[in-house]
Scaffold this motif. Structure first.
Motif, PDB file in Angstrom:
ATOM      1  N   ALA A   1       0.833  -1.207   0.000  1.00 51.01           N
ATOM      2  CA  ALA A   1       0.000   0.000   0.000  1.00 51.01           C
ATOM      3  C   ALA A   1       0.865   1.254   0.000  1.00 51.01           C
ATOM      4  O   ALA A   1       0.586   2.225  -0.720  1.00 51.01           O
ATOM      5  N   TYR A   2       1.935   1.233   0.800  1.00 50.74           N
ATOM      6  CA  TYR A   2       2.847   2.385   0.841  1.00 50.74           C
ATOM      7  C   TYR A   2       3.528   2.579  -0.507  1.00 50.74           C
ATOM      8  O   TYR A   2       3.599   3.705  -1.021  1.00 50.74           O
ATOM      9  N   MET A   3       4.025   1.501  -1.100  1.00 45.97           N
ATOM     10  CA  MET A   3       4.749   1.622  -2.358  1.00 45.97           C
ATOM     11  C   MET A   3       3.823   2.032  -3.500  1.00 45.97           C
ATOM     12  O   MET A   3       4.226   2.800  -4.390  1.00 45.97           O
ATOM     13  N   GLU A   4       2.590   1.565  -3.494  1.00 37.81           N
ATOM     14  CA  GLU A   4       1.655   1.983  -4.541  1.00 37.81           C
ATOM     15  C   GLU A   4       1.340   3.470  -4.420  1.00 37.81           C
ATOM     16  O   GLU A   4       1.173   4.159  -5.436  1.00 37.81           O
ATOM     17  N   GLU A   5       1.292   3.971  -3.183  1.00 39.10           N
ATOM     18  CA  GLU A   5       1.116   5.407  -2.996  1.00 39.10           C
ATOM     19  C   GLU A   5       2.332   6.167  -3.533  1.00 39.10           C
ATOM     20  O   GLU A   5       2.196   7.207  -4.195  1.00 39.10           O
ATOM     21  N   GLN A   6       3.533   5.627  -3.267  1.00 41.06           N
ATOM     22  CA  GLN A   6       4.750   6.256  -3.782  1.00 41.06           C
ATOM     23  C   GLN A   6       4.779   6.237  -5.310  1.00 41.06           C
ATOM     24  O   GLN A   6       5.208   7.207  -5.936  1.00 41.06           O
ATOM     25  N   ILE A   7       4.321   5.158  -5.903  1.00 43.54           N
ATOM     26  CA  ILE A   7       4.298   5.054  -7.367  1.00 43.54           C
ATOM     27  C   ILE A   7       3.435   6.161  -7.961  1.00 43.54           C
ATOM     28  O   ILE A   7       3.799   6.797  -8.953  1.00 43.54           O
ATOM     29  N   ARG A   8       2.284   6.417  -7.333  1.00 47.18           N
ATOM     30  CA  ARG A   8       1.418   7.499  -7.822  1.00 47.18           C
ATOM     31  C   ARG A   8       2.099   8.856  -7.648  1.00 47.18           C
ATOM     32  O   ARG A   8       2.065   9.701  -8.555  1.00 47.18           O
ATOM     33  N   GLU A   9       2.712   9.070  -6.480  1.00 51.91           N
ATOM     34  CA  GLU A   9       3.323  10.372  -6.207  1.00 51.91           C
ATOM     35  C   GLU A   9       4.565  10.617  -7.066  1.00 51.91           C
ATOM     36  O   GLU A   9       4.833  11.760  -7.459  1.00 51.91           O
ATOM     37  N   LEU A  10       5.314   9.562  -7.338  1.00 52.66           N
ATOM     38  CA  LEU A  10       6.561   9.709  -8.096  1.00 52.66           C
ATOM     39  C   LEU A  10       6.338   9.749  -9.602  1.00 52.66           C
ATOM     40  O   LEU A  10       7.269  10.033 -10.350  1.00 52.66           O
ATOM     41  N   ASP A  11       5.127   9.439 -10.050  1.00 53.59           N
ATOM     42  CA  ASP A  11       4.757   9.494 -11.469  1.00 53.59           C
ATOM     43  C   ASP A  11       5.513   8.439 -12.277  1.00 53.59           C
ATOM     44  O   ASP A  11       6.588   8.696 -12.835  1.00 53.59           O
ATOM     45  N   SER A  12       4.914   7.274 -12.347  1.00 48.50           N
ATOM     46  CA  SER A  12       5.555   6.146 -13.029  1.00 48.50           C
ATOM     47  C   SER A  12       5.595   6.306 -14.547  1.00 48.50           C
ATOM     48  O   SER A  12       6.184   5.465 -15.237  1.00 48.50           O
ATOM     49  N   SER A  13       4.990   7.368 -15.068  1.00 50.20           N
ATOM     50  CA  SER A  13       5.049   7.587 -16.518  1.00 50.20           C
ATOM     51  C   SER A  13       6.347   8.279 -16.941  1.00 50.20           C
ATOM     52  O   SER A  13       6.604   8.449 -18.129  1.00 50.20           O
ATOM     53  N   ARG A  14       7.164   8.688 -15.974  1.00 47.82           N
ATOM     54  CA  ARG A  14       8.469   9.281 -16.280  1.00 47.82           C
ATOM     55  C   ARG A  14       9.385   8.222 -16.897  1.00 47.82           C
ATOM     56  O   ARG A  14       9.086   7.034 -16.851  1.00 47.82           O
ATOM     57  N   PRO A  15      10.530   8.619 -17.441  1.00 50.66           N
ATOM     58  CA  PRO A  15      11.493   7.624 -17.915  1.00 50.66           C
ATOM     59  C   PRO A  15      11.742   6.577 -16.839  1.00 50.66           C
ATOM     60  O   PRO A  15      11.966   6.904 -15.667  1.00 50.66           O
ATOM     61  N   PHE A  16      11.703   5.318 -17.236  1.00 55.21           N
ATOM     62  CA  PHE A  16      11.615   4.225 -16.279  1.00 55.21           C
ATOM     63  C   PHE A  16      12.757   4.197 -15.271  1.00 55.21           C
ATOM     64  O   PHE A  16      12.527   4.037 -14.067  1.00 55.21           O
ATOM     65  N   PHE A  17      13.988   4.335 -15.724  1.00 56.28           N
ATOM     66  CA  PHE A  17      15.111   4.164 -14.801  1.00 56.28           C
ATOM     67  C   PHE A  17      15.266   5.380 -13.878  1.00 56.28           C
ATOM     68  O   PHE A  17      15.755   5.243 -12.757  1.00 56.28           O
ATOM     69  N   GLU A  18      14.830   6.537 -14.332  1.00 55.30           N
ATOM     70  CA  GLU A  18      14.762   7.708 -13.448  1.00 55.30           C
ATOM     71  C   GLU A  18      13.725   7.453 -12.350  1.00 55.30           C
ATOM     72  O   GLU A  18      13.974   7.699 -11.166  1.00 55.30           O
ATOM     73  N   PHE A  19      12.551   6.979 -12.754  1.00 61.07           N
ATOM     74  CA  PHE A  19      11.489   6.650 -11.802  1.00 61.07           C
ATOM     75  C   PHE A  19      11.924   5.537 -10.855  1.00 61.07           C
ATOM     76  O   PHE A  19      11.698   5.607  -9.636  1.00 61.07           O
ATOM     77  N   LEU A  20      12.569   4.506 -11.401  1.00 58.08           N
ATOM     78  CA  LEU A  20      12.991   3.376 -10.578  1.00 58.08           C
ATOM     79  C   LEU A  20      13.969   3.815  -9.487  1.00 58.08           C
ATOM     80  O   LEU A  20      13.925   3.317  -8.358  1.00 58.08           O
ATOM     81  N   THR A  21      14.844   4.744  -9.806  1.00 56.89           N
ATOM     82  CA  THR A  21      15.786   5.254  -8.812  1.00 56.89           C
ATOM     83  C   THR A  21      15.048   5.838  -7.613  1.00 56.89           C
ATOM     84  O   THR A  21      15.338   5.521  -6.454  1.00 56.89           O
ATOM     85  N   ASP A  22      14.064   6.690  -7.890  1.00 60.62           N
ATOM     86  CA  ASP A  22      13.304   7.306  -6.803  1.00 60.62           C
ATOM     87  C   ASP A  22      12.470   6.272  -6.045  1.00 60.62           C
ATOM     88  O   ASP A  22      12.309   6.362  -4.822  1.00 60.62           O
ATOM     89  N   LEU A  23      11.952   5.284  -6.775  1.00 68.40           N
ATOM     90  CA  LEU A  23      11.146   4.256  -6.118  1.00 68.40           C
ATOM     91  C   LEU A  23      12.000   3.414  -5.169  1.00 68.40           C
ATOM     92  O   LEU A  23      11.571   3.101  -4.049  1.00 68.40           O
TER      93      LEU A  23
END
Length: 226
Positions: A73-95
């Motif tokens: 639940a926490y990680m899914e909230e982070q996925i929404r806040e971090l915007d998973s539509s960004r370039p994948f490896f940039e997003f993955l770093t923040d995740l």
């Protein structure tokens, strides 16, 4: 899975059993965890536990599922806040930064994760890891699928291998900064505040080199967030 009797149990009593079982399994793991201790702390008879669950391993798998749902639940909230539509490896770093941060702030989840990872009883370890991996993959697979659709991954990328690598990296990052001896290579044995973030970026750099399209050239590795 819990029995019908468990479903009919008063909510406060269910919460007491879950809290007692989480505390015992986090501290002792499955093999050394005591149903007597769980029953005493929960204020129920030991025999009642067998009315709620088929056996000790069934209870352990259920507790792992409950804890995994909280993390998910926490990680899914982070996925929404971090915007998973960004370039994948940039997003993955923040995740992955968020993932490391979660386990830094939630010692019980970290202990349950360690118990599942280091359990010596093969059947218990397999049953619990199956629960945990199901949650991982239900979250990660759509992210990887969308990344491929956007062109963030090579057309011939083996996405199942990428998922397999993430299944190894996530548990490692949940524990290595807090369990000495797990990772002396990336400096996680001599922990500084910056070290987990640097390790995340080294992992992501290797994944990007293997799975990112050749025409994509990041300007600079992402820096740890302050």
């Amino acid at each position: 899975m819990p029995t019908v009797t468990w479903a009919r149990l008063d909510g406060n009593r269910r919460a007491a059993v879950v809290a007692a079982a989480e505390a015992e399994f986090a501290a002792q793991g499955f093999s050394r965890g005591s149903l007597n201790v769980i029953a005493r702390r929960a204020g129920v008879a030991k025999g009642s536990l067998f009315q709620y669950f088929a056996d000790k391993r069934d209870l352990y798998a259920f507790i792992s599922d409950v804890a995994s749902q909280r993390v998910r639940a926490y990680m899914e909230e982070q996925i929404r806040e971090l915007d998973s539509s960004r370039p994948f490896f940039e997003f993955l770093t923040d995740l992955l930064d968020a993932w490391v941060g979660y386990f830094a702030e939630h010692p019980r989840e970290r202990s349950l994760h360690a118990a599942a990872s280091f359990e010596v009883d093969t059947d218990a370890r397999v049953s619990v890891r199956a629960v945990i991996h199901r949650h991982y993959l239900e979250v990660l697979r759509p992210l990887v699928h969308d990344a491929r659709g956007r062109g963030d991954l090579r057309g011939d990328a083996d996405t199942e291998t990428l998922l397999s690598l993430l299944l190894m990296i996530l548990p490692h990052l949940a524990l290595a900064p807090y369990v000495r001896g797990l990772d002396p290579v990336l400096g996680l044995d001599e922990l500084t505040p910056e070290q987990p973030a640097l390790a995340v970026r080294r992992y992501v750099a290797v994944l990007a080199a293997a799975f990112q399209p050749a025409h994509v050239h990041p300007d600079q590795p992402a820096q740890p967030r302050r």
